[in-house]
Motif scaffolding. Structure first.
Motif, short mmCIF file in Angstrom:
data_model
loop_
_atom_site.label_atom_id
_atom_site.label_comp_id
_atom_site.label_asym_id
_atom_site.label_seq_id
_atom_site.Cartn_x
_atom_site.Cartn_y
_atom_site.Cartn_z
N VAL A 39 -1.23 6.79 3.59
CA VAL A 39 -1.00 5.53 4.30
C VAL A 39 -0.13 4.61 3.45
O VAL A 39 -0.44 4.36 2.28
N LEU A 87 -9.49 1.28 4.63
CA LEU A 87 -8.27 0.69 4.08
C LEU A 87 -8.53 -0.73 3.59
O LEU A 87 -8.08 -1.13 2.51
N LEU A 130 -8.35 8.74 4.73
CA LEU A 130 -7.00 8.21 4.87
C LEU A 130 -6.00 9.26 4.38
O LEU A 130 -6.23 9.92 3.37
N LYS A 173 -7.53 8.75 0.67
CA LYS A 173 -8.92 8.51 0.29
C LYS A 173 -9.79 9.59 0.92
O LYS A 173 -9.75 9.80 2.13
N ILE A 217 0.88 -1.17 0.00
CA ILE A 217 0.00 0.00 0.00
C ILE A 217 0.92 1.21 0.00
O ILE A 217 1.70 1.41 0.94
N PRO A 245 -8.76 4.34 -4.56
CA PRO A 245 -8.03 5.43 -3.91
C PRO A 245 -8.19 6.77 -4.62
O PRO A 245 -8.32 6.82 -5.84
N LYS A 267 -9.64 2.14 9.37
CA LYS A 267 -9.23 0.75 9.15
C LYS A 267 -10.14 0.02 8.16
O LYS A 267 -9.65 -0.72 7.30
#
Length: 342
Positions: free
Chosen positions: A21, A44, A18, A10, A5, A54, A41
């Motif tokens: 990350v 993701l 996010l 996001k 990743i 994304p 979480k």
């Protein structure tokens, strides 16, 4: 299958879910994404699954850019908190579903589907329940059917979103042990989301602690619990006590008085963190002092709430030996034996 990743961002409208990350999941690892509600979480996990895409950054499966591939193209198995089983289908048919709905050119022969489903039923310990319907199963059994259904398509990656969240504590504990053994047998790269720290620390090879759309720390259960790298990780994982402090000439002071511990850290620190069990009682010399407000027995220890004289910010819990009577109003003098400053 390893997953990278890479600087994922996001946003949903104006809301940033996010922030940049990055994470490398090694092939065959069992990774826990741990954090409170709203930490990012589940977002993701959905990005890894292909259920979301994304705003910025990349997701690579085995070095191949999968950022914009569909769920089907990524070959992931997904297990939800509430099972998402088909109520009108038997255990056998639920597990076989992902194979039966494939196009004719990709669908295995019926005999191969039967062999694979029967093998999974034995693996998830549901032999003899093939013809039962979800309503005839316990919560733990339904979750095992959901896992077998995800495994039937031979996924490259297995993703679990709060897989035990709807189950009671005893069933959760039993299934945690079972899932760890199941993972060790199958060797799939697995990511699971949880807000239950005990679940994450017990199950995962590594834990990813998240807060407000960022990764706070990645490490083994020992790293996360014993070497937290931020105030958030220390306060979120495990029981903890926290006090406002100052540092003067290397000495840590509370309410302007030295407490018998020091630090070479010259950075600006404002709080002292320690675990309730990591204290040493003191008869004399500099120490923290607090009066017992209440106490309770907890297994082989006594938990006492102390008032250190700062109102709500000066009340903490510590673990005392059983031979300490811990009467209300009694003065307790102690120093942290292990601590962190943030």
């Amino acid at each position: 299958m390893d997953i990278r990743i890479d600087k994922i961002r996001k946003t949903f409208g104006d809301f940033p879910a996010l922030h940049d990350v990055s994470l490398h999941v090694r092939s065959g690892e069992l990774i826990a994404l741990l954090g409170p509600s709203g930490s990012g979480k589940t977002t993701l996990l959905r990005l890894v699954a292909g259920l979301e895409f994304p705003t910025q950054g990349r997701i690579l499966f085995g070095g191949e850019d999968a950022s914009w591939k569909s769920v089907q193209e990524r070959h992931v198995g997904f297990v939800f908190q509430h099972y998402a089983l088909f109520k009108h289908m038997t255990v056998f048919d639920n597990i076989a579903f992902g194979l039966n709905v494939r196009s004719s050119k990709d669908r295995p022969p019926k005999a191969e589907i039967r062999r694979r489903v029967e093998e999974l039923i034995e693996m998830v310990q549901l032999t003899g329940m093939e013809r039962r319907y979800p309503a005839q199963l316990s919560g733990g059994q339904r979750q095992r059917v959901a896992l077998a259904r995800a495994m039937a398509i031979e996924p490259r990656v297995l993703l679990l979103d709060e897989p035990f969240g709807a189950l009671d504590a005893k069933v959760r504990k039993d299934l945690r042990k079972w899932l760890r053994e199941f993972h060790d047998r199958t060797g799939h790269t697995t990511l699971f989301v949880t807000h239950d720290q005990e679940e994450a620390l017990e199950l995962a090879d590594r834990v990813v602690v998240m807060s407000q759309g960022k990764i706070e720390q990645v490490g083994s259960a020992d790293d996360i619990y014993d070497k937290p790298q931020s105030a958030f990780v220390f306060s979120f994982v495990g029981d903890n006590a926290s006090l406002p402090i100052s540092v003067a000439n290397g000495d840590i002071t509370f309410k302007g008085q030295p407490i018998g511990i020091s630090t070479p850290d010259s950075k600006a620190v404002t709080r002292l963190f320690f675990r309730p069990q990591d204290i040493a009682l003191q008869q004399d010399g500099p120490a923290l002092e607090g009066r017992i407000v209440s106490s309770r027995r907890l297994a082989g220890a006594r938990i006492a709430e102390l008032d250190l004289g700062l109102g709500a910010d000066g009340r903490i819990e510590v673990e005392l030996p059983l031979n300490v009577e811990a009467k209300q109003g009694e003065l307790i003098r102690f120093r942290p034996s292990r601590w962190a400053l943030f």
